[in-house]
Design a protein around this motif. Sequence first.
Motif, mmCIF file in Angstrom:
data_model
loop_
_atom_site.group_PDB
_atom_site.id
_atom_site.type_symbol
_atom_site.label_atom_id
_atom_site.label_comp_id
_atom_site.label_asym_id
_atom_site.label_seq_id
_atom_site.Cartn_x
_atom_site.Cartn_y
_atom_site.Cartn_z
ATOM 1 N N VAL A 1 -44.663 -40.178 40.533
ATOM 2 C CA VAL A 1 -44.461 -39.005 39.672
ATOM 3 C C VAL A 1 -43.880 -39.433 38.322
ATOM 4 N N MET A 2 -42.897 -40.326 38.343
ATOM 5 C CA MET A 2 -42.302 -40.794 37.092
ATOM 6 C C MET A 2 -43.327 -41.543 36.243
ATOM 7 N N LEU A 3 -44.130 -42.416 36.873
ATOM 8 C CA LEU A 3 -45.151 -43.153 36.123
ATOM 9 C C LEU A 3 -46.231 -42.220 35.585
ATOM 10 N N ALA A 4 -46.569 -41.191 36.380
ATOM 11 C CA ALA A 4 -47.576 -40.216 35.941
ATOM 12 C C ALA A 4 -47.097 -39.422 34.732
ATOM 13 N N TRP A 5 -45.792 -39.306 34.571
ATOM 14 C CA TRP A 5 -45.243 -38.656 33.377
ATOM 15 C C TRP A 5 -45.103 -39.645 32.223
ATOM 16 N N MET A 6 -44.573 -40.836 32.502
ATOM 17 C CA MET A 6 -44.210 -41.772 31.449
ATOM 18 C C MET A 6 -45.407 -42.471 30.809
ATOM 19 N N ILE A 7 -46.360 -42.917 31.614
ATOM 20 C CA ILE A 7 -47.475 -43.683 31.051
ATOM 21 C C ILE A 7 -48.346 -42.834 30.117
ATOM 22 N N PRO A 8 -48.797 -41.630 30.515
ATOM 23 C CA PRO A 8 -49.564 -40.811 29.559
ATOM 24 C C PRO A 8 -48.748 -40.453 28.315
ATOM 25 N N MET A 9 -47.454 -40.217 28.481
ATOM 26 C CA MET A 9 -46.607 -39.906 27.338
ATOM 27 C C MET A 9 -46.585 -41.082 26.370
ATOM 28 N N TYR B 1 -28.984 -38.514 52.823
ATOM 29 C CA TYR B 1 -28.560 -39.697 52.072
ATOM 30 C C TYR B 1 -29.719 -40.670 51.852
ATOM 31 N N SER B 2 -30.402 -41.047 52.899
ATOM 32 C CA SER B 2 -31.462 -42.056 52.788
ATOM 33 C C SER B 2 -32.597 -41.586 51.885
ATOM 34 N N LEU B 3 -33.051 -40.348 52.069
ATOM 35 C CA LEU B 3 -34.133 -39.815 51.246
ATOM 36 C C LEU B 3 -33.712 -39.759 49.774
ATOM 37 N N PHE B 4 -32.499 -39.260 49.539
ATOM 38 C CA PHE B 4 -32.008 -39.088 48.173
ATOM 39 C C PHE B 4 -31.897 -40.431 47.466
ATOM 40 N N MET B 5 -31.297 -41.414 48.129
ATOM 41 C CA MET B 5 -31.078 -42.707 47.489
ATOM 42 C C MET B 5 -32.378 -43.484 47.313
ATOM 43 N N HIS B 6 -33.341 -43.336 48.234
ATOM 44 C CA HIS B 6 -34.633 -43.988 48.029
ATOM 45 C C HIS B 6 -35.383 -43.359 46.853
ATOM 46 N N ALA B 7 -35.206 -42.063 46.647
ATOM 47 C CA ALA B 7 -35.797 -41.416 45.466
ATOM 48 C C ALA B 7 -35.171 -41.978 44.183
ATOM 49 N N VAL B 8 -33.862 -42.242 44.218
ATOM 50 C CA VAL B 8 -33.196 -42.863 43.069
ATOM 51 C C VAL B 8 -33.806 -44.228 42.782
ATOM 52 N N VAL B 9 -34.078 -45.009 43.823
ATOM 53 C CA VAL B 9 -34.716 -46.321 43.636
ATOM 54 C C VAL B 9 -36.072 -46.151 42.949
ATOM 55 N N GLY B 10 -36.837 -45.135 43.345
ATOM 56 C CA GLY B 10 -38.128 -44.880 42.715
ATOM 57 C C GLY B 10 -37.993 -44.600 41.229
ATOM 58 N N VAL B 11 -36.984 -43.815 40.851
ATOM 59 C CA VAL B 11 -36.746 -43.517 39.431
ATOM 60 C C VAL B 11 -36.399 -44.793 38.672
ATOM 61 N N VAL B 12 -35.536 -45.627 39.258
ATOM 62 C CA VAL B 12 -35.122 -46.871 38.607
ATOM 63 C C VAL B 12 -36.325 -47.798 38.409
ATOM 64 N N LEU B 13 -37.160 -47.947 39.444
ATOM 65 C CA LEU B 13 -38.325 -48.833 39.343
ATOM 66 C C LEU B 13 -39.300 -48.361 38.264
ATOM 67 N N ALA B 14 -39.613 -47.071 38.256
ATOM 68 C CA ALA B 14 -40.583 -46.545 37.286
ATOM 69 C C ALA B 14 -40.071 -46.699 35.858
ATOM 70 N N SER B 15 -38.814 -46.347 35.627
ATOM 71 C CA SER B 15 -38.275 -46.397 34.272
ATOM 72 C C SER B 15 -38.046 -47.825 33.803
ATOM 73 N N THR B 16 -38.026 -48.793 34.740
ATOM 74 C CA THR B 16 -37.932 -50.202 34.363
ATOM 75 C C THR B 16 -39.298 -50.751 33.982
ATOM 76 N N VAL B 17 -40.324 -50.425 34.758
ATOM 77 C CA VAL B 17 -41.672 -50.930 34.497
ATOM 78 C C VAL B 17 -42.128 -50.573 33.091
ATOM 79 N N VAL B 18 -41.899 -49.342 32.675
ATOM 80 C CA VAL B 18 -42.463 -48.879 31.399
ATOM 81 C C VAL B 18 -41.729 -49.416 30.174
ATOM 82 N N ILE B 19 -40.531 -50.028 30.349
ATOM 83 C CA ILE B 19 -39.864 -50.610 29.184
ATOM 84 C C ILE B 19 -40.055 -52.123 29.117
ATOM 85 N N LEU B 20 -40.751 -52.724 30.091
ATOM 86 C CA LEU B 20 -41.074 -54.144 30.010
ATOM 87 C C LEU B 20 -41.927 -54.382 28.764
#
Length: 283
Positions: A128-136, A220-239
């Motif tokens: 979801v984050m990549l689908a927002w960030m890459i087209p933007m 807890y597990s679902l919430f924190m794994h979603a946080v990991v997804g946000v971190v990964l997506a927002s890192t990829v697009v600034i490489l």
Amino acid sequence: MQDTPRQSPLLGILKGAVIAIGALLPGISGGALCVIMGIYKPMMALLADPIHQFKKQIGFFWPIAIGMLVGTLGISRLLGDFLERSETAAIFLFIGLIVGTLPSLLREARQEGVARGSLAALVITLLVMLAWMIPMSLGGQANVVPNFGWWCLCGVLWGLGIIVPGMSPSNIFFFLGLATPMYASIGALDLGVILPMGVCLLLTVVLLSRGVGYCLRRWYSLFMHAVVGVVLASTVVILPPVKLLISPGYTFAMGAGDWLVYAACFAAGAALAWALGKVQGKE
């Protein structure tokens, strides 16, 4: 009832400065530093019952607030200068910080076990984050024009970085092109930036802390794994190599000497984050 913590004012100022500096650096979570410094539980207790806890804990938190102010103003100017002089090298340093933090973030996400659907939460959030960030970015809309609304959003994201352990919003600031003007404006004491960010940060911490606490207790597990997804997506697009592909007009120096500098910056960031992860692991 949360017992009143004991600490010297000087130690509180030092803790606040460290937390503020960490919150400004991509990959380092202000919330995680609050855990390490022994501040997270008292802070959540204060936010859960401010009427009864305020008088009890004001002596604990006022030095921390001063330290956070000093740390924010001090490091912002340095970060702004670094980005203006060597933006790509700074980004590789920050990406090293993020990558070095990922192992401890994954451990944190799994410390209560891996619930069913946790991996799906990570993947869905990432996509979801990549689908927002890459087209933007492809549309040339990633570098926004800073204004009051964007500074308010920065304050909200920064507040989330404090109450959600592992959440580091600074890479989103980089993606939106807000990091450099934000650091420079804070360092220059620009109240037009500091006030909307500060007010929205405080409102986010006060209004969302109970909701975040509930999510952490219930999912807890679902919430924190979603946080990991946000971190990964927002890192990829600034490489920088990825930005070269998805950001029209973006370029950076790619000589052999430049890549050696980038590699050194990345390694330094990863080593610093790894050392911090070792300390956090003990906590």
